[in-house]
Design an enzyme around this catalytic site. Structure first.
Site, mmCIF file in Angstrom:
data_model
loop_
_atom_site.group_PDB
_atom_site.id
_atom_site.type_symbol
_atom_site.label_atom_id
_atom_site.label_comp_id
_atom_site.label_asym_id
_atom_site.label_seq_id
_atom_site.Cartn_x
_atom_site.Cartn_y
_atom_site.Cartn_z
ATOM 1 N N GLU A 130 0.805 -1.216 0.000
ATOM 2 C CA GLU A 130 0.000 0.000 0.000
ATOM 3 C C GLU A 130 0.843 1.273 0.000
ATOM 4 O OE1 GLU A 130 -3.199 0.620 -0.266
ATOM 5 O OE2 GLU A 130 -3.748 -1.492 -0.482
ATOM 6 N N THR A 131 1.867 1.334 0.832
ATOM 7 C CA THR A 131 2.577 2.609 1.008
ATOM 8 C C THR A 131 4.088 2.474 1.091
ATOM 9 O OG1 THR A 131 2.397 2.511 3.431
ATOM 10 C CG2 THR A 131 0.617 3.623 2.228
#
Length: 335
Positions: A130-131
């Site tokens: 995700e990040t």
């Protein structure tokens, strides 16, 4: 929902952070005079106990961002095949950073696994995909993203106004300034990129400090990811996918339309599918094909695979999370 007293009275620290008794009272922003915003504020005042003029002060500070509309409206790029998609997420750099993240937060990850039954490597993998473990959490103010999409993007305005409502509620509950929280152009937030509705439903205060902070507190992010998967059907100790061999002329009839596990192992076997693992005939699975480096790959996604797709409705996303988690286990075993 319990009755809410006036926003200013009960949540004075939150209000003072916003500063709406100062410049926000007089500043004319992008949503000044908007009938849509006035209607929304009226609903929030009536249904959730917000003080209308104070909430209008927040929207006077909100900005309409054309870059957000451009990002969500641009034509979809060509759909990548698995042999192009996989290398985007399963890289030496992401694996190395994931091992470091795992070691740094080992005790918290172990506690999350014990409490929710979700393996540490899966939690780490989600945050990595995700990040990149917090490197790319988004630079848009969430209030700008959700206001822009809720009031200026008709195709999905209803959805984003719902998320805007959830965002304002979570900001009030956590007593944080909604004008400072940042996320993606779509309003996804923090290390695990939760939408506001997911935050309010599944995020947890995993370090017990009285607040939920998924932006800069890895403990809360880790616990929140584990909570999310537990609530979406993750079964501790069970596998995620099973590779399949196929033969015959009916194999494509076994492919699942969509994400939901609508075929059983027995039905697939009758169509020429055979699993590499011992699976019960009555087990529902998601049957899919991926274009790998060496040609087509056939897979059966099990219940935990479906749980991953509840985070992002894509079989390639779920496979990337799963295979990155496997790589993390292997890499962590190398001393």
């Amino acid at each position: 929902m319990q009755a809410m007293r006036g926003w200013a009275t009960r949540y004075a620290p939150w209000v003072s952070l916003v500063g709406i008794l100062g410049t926000a009272e007089t500043r004319a922003g992008d949503y000044e005079g908007s009938p849509q915003v006035a209607e929304f504020v009226g609903e929030m005042t009536r249904d959730y106990g917000f003080a209308g003029e104070q909430l209008m002060g927040v929207f006077r500070e909100a900005e309409r961002k054309q870059s957000i509309l451009d990002a969500i409206s641009k034509p979809a790029e060509r759909v990548k095949q698995w042999n192009e998609y996989r290398p985007m997420f399963i890289t030496d750099a992401r694996i190395a950073r994931g091992v470091d993240f795992w070691r740094q937060h080992e005790a918290v990850l172990a506690r999350a696994e014990q409490e929710y039954g979700v393996p540490a490597q899966v939690i780490v993998s989600i945050i990595g995909v995700e990040t990149f473990f917090g490197r790319n959490t988004g630079n848009f103010r969430v209030i700008d993203a959700l206001s822009t999409l809720g009031f200026d993007y008709p195709p999905r305005a209803e959805f984003f106004r719902k998320e805007l409502r959830e965002f304002l509620l979570l900001a009030r509950e956590e007593q944080v300034d909604p004008l400072t929280l940042k996320g993606s152009y779509a309003g996804a937030m923090g290390l695990p990129q939760f939408m506001p509705s997911s935050f309010r439903a599944y995020a947890v205060d995993f370090d017990g400090d009285g607040h939920i902070n998924i932006w800069t507190n890895p403990d809360d992010a880790i616990g929140s990811v584990a909570s999310y998967f537990k609530h979406h059907g993750w079964v501790a100790g069970e596998p995620v996918v099973s590779r399949a061999d196929v033969r015959g002329e009916q194999i494509d009839e076994g492919l699942t339309t969509g994400i939901e596990p609508t075929k059983t192992v027995g039905e697939l076997r009758a169509l020429g599918w055979s699993s590499h693992d011992a699976l019960r005939d009555d087990m529902p699975v998601t049957a899919f094909r991926l274009e790998g480096d060496k040609g087509p790959e056939y897979w059966m996604g099990l219940k935990n695979f479906y749980a991953i797709t509840r985070y992002n409705r894509s079989v390639m996303y779920a496979m990337a999370v799963h295979q990155l988690s496997e790589q993390l286990v292997q890499a962590r075993g190398v001393k």
